[in-house]
Design a protein around this motif. Sequence first.
Motif, mmCIF file in Angstrom:
data_model
loop_
_atom_site.group_PDB
_atom_site.id
_atom_site.type_symbol
_atom_site.label_atom_id
_atom_site.label_comp_id
_atom_site.label_asym_id
_atom_site.label_seq_id
_atom_site.Cartn_x
_atom_site.Cartn_y
_atom_site.Cartn_z
ATOM 1 N N ILE A 6 0.845 -1.202 0.000
ATOM 2 C CA ILE A 6 0.000 0.000 0.000
ATOM 3 C C ILE A 6 0.876 1.247 0.000
ATOM 4 O O ILE A 6 0.638 2.195 -0.767
ATOM 5 N N SER A 7 1.896 1.258 0.842
ATOM 6 C CA SER A 7 2.800 2.411 0.917
ATOM 7 C C SER A 7 3.588 2.573 -0.372
ATOM 8 O O SER A 7 3.797 3.704 -0.845
ATOM 9 N N ALA A 8 4.031 1.465 -0.941
ATOM 10 C CA ALA A 8 4.801 1.534 -2.187
ATOM 11 C C ALA A 8 3.978 2.145 -3.309
ATOM 12 O O ALA A 8 4.460 3.005 -4.065
ATOM 13 N N ILE A 9 2.718 1.728 -3.425
ATOM 14 C CA ILE A 9 1.888 2.242 -4.517
ATOM 15 C C ILE A 9 1.473 3.689 -4.241
ATOM 16 O O ILE A 9 1.347 4.500 -5.182
ATOM 17 N N ALA A 10 1.275 4.049 -2.966
ATOM 18 C CA ALA A 10 0.953 5.436 -2.620
ATOM 19 C C ALA A 10 2.106 6.359 -2.989
ATOM 20 O O ALA A 10 1.905 7.426 -3.593
ATOM 21 N N LEU A 11 3.320 5.955 -2.643
ATOM 22 C CA LEU A 11 4.508 6.753 -2.964
ATOM 23 C C LEU A 11 4.738 6.803 -4.469
ATOM 24 O O LEU A 11 5.161 7.828 -5.000
ATOM 25 N N GLY A 12 4.462 5.715 -5.154
ATOM 26 C CA GLY A 12 4.614 5.693 -6.606
ATOM 27 C C GLY A 12 3.634 6.618 -7.303
ATOM 28 O O GLY A 12 3.966 7.260 -8.301
ATOM 29 N N LEU A 13 2.422 6.711 -6.760
ATOM 30 C CA LEU A 13 1.388 7.575 -7.343
ATOM 31 C C LEU A 13 1.494 9.020 -6.860
ATOM 32 O O LEU A 13 0.899 9.918 -7.461
ATOM 33 N N GLY A 14 2.202 9.244 -5.753
ATOM 34 C CA GLY A 14 2.281 10.579 -5.181
ATOM 35 C C GLY A 14 1.008 10.993 -4.461
ATOM 36 O O GLY A 14 0.592 12.148 -4.520
#
Length: 295
Positions: free
Chosen positions: A233-241
Motif C-alpha cells: 500500500i505504501s509503495a503504490i501510494a509513494l509511486g502515485l504521489g
Amino acid sequence: MFYSIALIAYVLDLVFGEFEKLKFIKHPIILIGNYISWFQKKFYKDSILRGSFLTISTVLVVFVISYILSLIDNVVVQGFLASFTLASKMLYDSVKDIVSSDDLDVKKQKISYLVSRDTSEMSNSDVNKAAVETYSENLSDGVIAPLFYLICFGIVGAYVYKAINTLDSMVGYRNEKYENFGKVSAILDDIVNYIPARITAVLIALFFFSRSALIEFGKFGKKHDSLNAGLPISAIALGLGVKLGGPTSYFGKLKEKPFFGRGREIIENYDVLNALSIKRKLDIFIIIVLILGVL
C-alpha cells in the motif's frame, strides 16, 4: 518442473482468469471457503483453541488433497490446477470495472465486493482509495504470494498458501467475534505473507521507477496494523504521489488508520488507472523470470 507449472498457470490465468465458463468445475478456493463456513456453523466458539482447530483442519485437508493432485504426472494438468490459485486477471478486471462507471452508487456497490470496510457513505475519492489499496494488497495475496509458493513447493505450496489466506480473509478480523477464533489464522497469514509482501512492494516501486517508493515503503508500511499489508500500500501510494489510508469505517466503527505515502488525499479515477498500469510490466517481468527458470 515447478517453473514449468508456474509458467503454464500464469499464462492460463492471464488468458482465462477464473474459468467462469467452465460451469462444471467448482472453483477450489470457493470450496475451501465453503469448508470454513461449514466449520464455523458447526463448531464456532469464542476461543483461540477452537479457532486453531479450524486452521489446522483446513490446512490439513487442503494439504492432503493437493498432495494427491500433485502426483498427477502431467505438467499441463498441474499448470491448469495451479492457475486456480492465481487471481491476476480477476483482480485487474474487478478494480478497472470500478472506475468504468460515473455513477457513485454503482461504484460503491462494486467496491463492496472487494473490501470489508463500510461503503455506504463513501465519497468518490474514498471508493478510488479503497480500489488502489485493495489492488496493491491483492497483488501480494492473489499473485505474488501464490506464485512464490508455487515455484518453491509446487501446487501443494500454492494451495496451502491459499487455504491460509482464505482463512485470514474470512475469520482473521480483530473484532468481537473473531479476535480469538481467528487469531491463529491471522498469525499464520502474517508469517506466510512476510516475504511475498516485501517482494510485491519492491516490484511496485521498481515498476513506478520511484526511488522514494523503493526507499521509504518500509517507513510508512510499518505504521499499518498488519505486519505486511502496509508495505505494498505504501509503495503504490509513494509511486502515485498520493496519501492512502486515513480514517476508515469498518463494521460501523471509525478506525483512525495512519496515512501511507505523501501527496494528495483526494484520489481520482486516473490514480486507479495509473495503479493498474503496472500490470503489463509485471506480467512481462514474471513471464521472463519463469521462462528463465524453465531454461
